[in-house]
Design an enzyme around this catalytic site. Sequence first.
Site, PDB file in Angstrom:
ATOM      1  N   ASP A   1       0.861  -1.185   0.000  1.00 33.55           N
ATOM      2  CA  ASP A   1       0.000   0.000   0.000  1.00 33.55           C
ATOM      3  C   ASP A   1       0.896   1.233   0.000  1.00 33.55           C
ATOM      4  OD1 ASP A   1      -1.793   2.040   0.443  1.00 33.55           O
ATOM      5  OD2 ASP A   1      -2.928   0.978   1.988  1.00 33.55           O
ATOM      6  N   HIS A   2       0.848   1.983  -1.094  1.00 38.45           N
ATOM      7  CA  HIS A   2       1.759   3.121  -1.239  1.00 38.45           C
ATOM      8  C   HIS A   2       1.381   4.296  -0.349  1.00 38.45           C
ATOM      9  CE1 HIS A   2       5.248   4.638  -2.926  1.00 38.45           C
ATOM     10  NE2 HIS A   2       4.881   4.918  -4.160  1.00 38.45           N
ATOM     11  N   ARG A   3       0.206   4.234   0.293  1.00 43.72           N
ATOM     12  CA  ARG A   3      -0.126   5.269   1.269  1.00 43.72           C
ATOM     13  C   ARG A   3       0.718   5.127   2.522  1.00 43.72           C
ATOM     14  NH1 ARG A   3      -6.447   4.112   1.853  1.00 43.72           N
ATOM     15  NH2 ARG A   3      -5.497   2.047   2.152  1.00 43.72           N
TER      16      ARG A   3
ATOM     17  N   ILE B   1       3.619   2.569   2.697  1.00 39.99           N
ATOM     18  CA  ILE B   1       4.976   2.123   2.378  1.00 39.99           C
ATOM     19  C   ILE B   1       5.436   2.823   1.114  1.00 39.99           C
ATOM     20  CG2 ILE B   1       6.412   0.105   1.867  1.00 39.99           C
ATOM     21  CD1 ILE B   1       4.273  -1.602   3.244  1.00 39.99           C
TER      22      ILE B   1
END
Length: 492
Positions: free
Chosen positions: A461-463, A465
Amino acid sequence: MSRIKEFNLPDLGEGLTEGEILAWLVKVGDVIELNQPIVEVETAKAAVEIPAKWAGQVQAIFHPEGTTVEVGTPIIAIDTDPGAGPIEESTTGAPASALPTPSAASLAAVEVAPTEGAVEPGLIGGPAPGGRTAVLVGYGPRTTAAKRRPRKGGVPAQATTAPAAPVQPTPAPVAPAPVAPVSPAPAVNGNRRTGGLVLAKPPVRKLAKDLGVDLATLTGSGPLGSITREDVQRAASGTPAAAEPLTVAAPVTAAASFGADREQRIPVKGVRKLTAENMSRSAFTAPHVTEFLTVDVTRAMKALDRLRERREWRDVRVSPLLLVAKAVLLAVKRHPMVNSTWAGDEIVVKDYVNLGIAAATERGLIVPNIKDAGRLSLRELADAMTDLVQTAKAGKTSPADMSGGTLTITNVGVFGVDTGTPILPPGESAILAFGAVREMPWVHKGKVKPRQVTTLGLSFDHRIIDGELGSKFLRDIGDFLADPEAALLAWT
């Protein structure tokens, strides 16, 4: 207190609202004990056996196998005191068929109370003049019978309530009408539909028009009696169609059909329904990023061989997935942010790891998890993974075992796949795909040699990591698999 108790489908947790009855483990007339399994139900999580709340005798089963029942619905009736003799029907407990039927006069005398929240006259949905209902524009249709305005000098209006029976005049004898001759119906060949339509494709119709051939006079030789180009060309040239010998059956190629008879419709329910909802929600909620890493795992495979040879490990199922799970748990300790959840205004970082292992079952994909896997030794982790897989294959995984996961591994390598781009389970921030271990040419110590190689795929999850954290986490997993002994010495 009534001896007959109805057992409702219980709430099995995790927000489940319904379940499908897979199999009844008892039948009407059986004597059951307290906590005896009576029915197997498949929820959106797994198939579970539900025990009885009371001891007694089964009096009725309300829903057959294969029925989907909502939580709280009665599914079985149990006589909790079968030794007390036959059950006497009371007035209140009598069946509906035994109750007296109200007369028409009593029903007409009943005054219906106004519905709570009735709409005032003139407002939308309320009564309007003429027995109509007010709608958004104008009024709806009349709900009362239409009354005819009395004619001048005619019968008074009171006479409309009791009209006299009309007098039937004696009909005069009528001479029989001449019967028109019936023309013979045109013969229906294979090239005609109901109503005399001709079966022919647009190009064939155009060809017939250009050649001056009347399609209605032809007998089609195509599928379902349709007219083909050859039929039109034979008619234009005056060559009759060759008669087919009766003794030889020419092979006929059926036309391709794409109807419903060649389709299969599978109801979406249970595990499949939950998986679809979770994957759709995750894919369009969490911004996914996937990174890949190819690793030489020759040393790890040799370490597993040495482990299997030890006396205390001879009865333990040892697989490459065990080392991958250990690598993930060690990497989480070095990068705790990976084991977290996005909670809107905050990020929840968890000090425990409920490690999920994706498992393919007959009912679909499920992801049971090992609770607090980081506290387990390698031997305990191996035993927990073995129990998890065996329970999943037997279809006995409980909803509790599939809830609360924090990080997941999916072993796509067992299907011979190199890797993939897995979708995050809802509420998790990372999932690792472990690909097949293959013997491949690899540069080792300056020379090309055959080595055991695998590819890892990490979706996160780029939010939560970013690229740096995700890359370091994946790199640590690869380092452990490349040299497990050195990593253990360095990190523990």
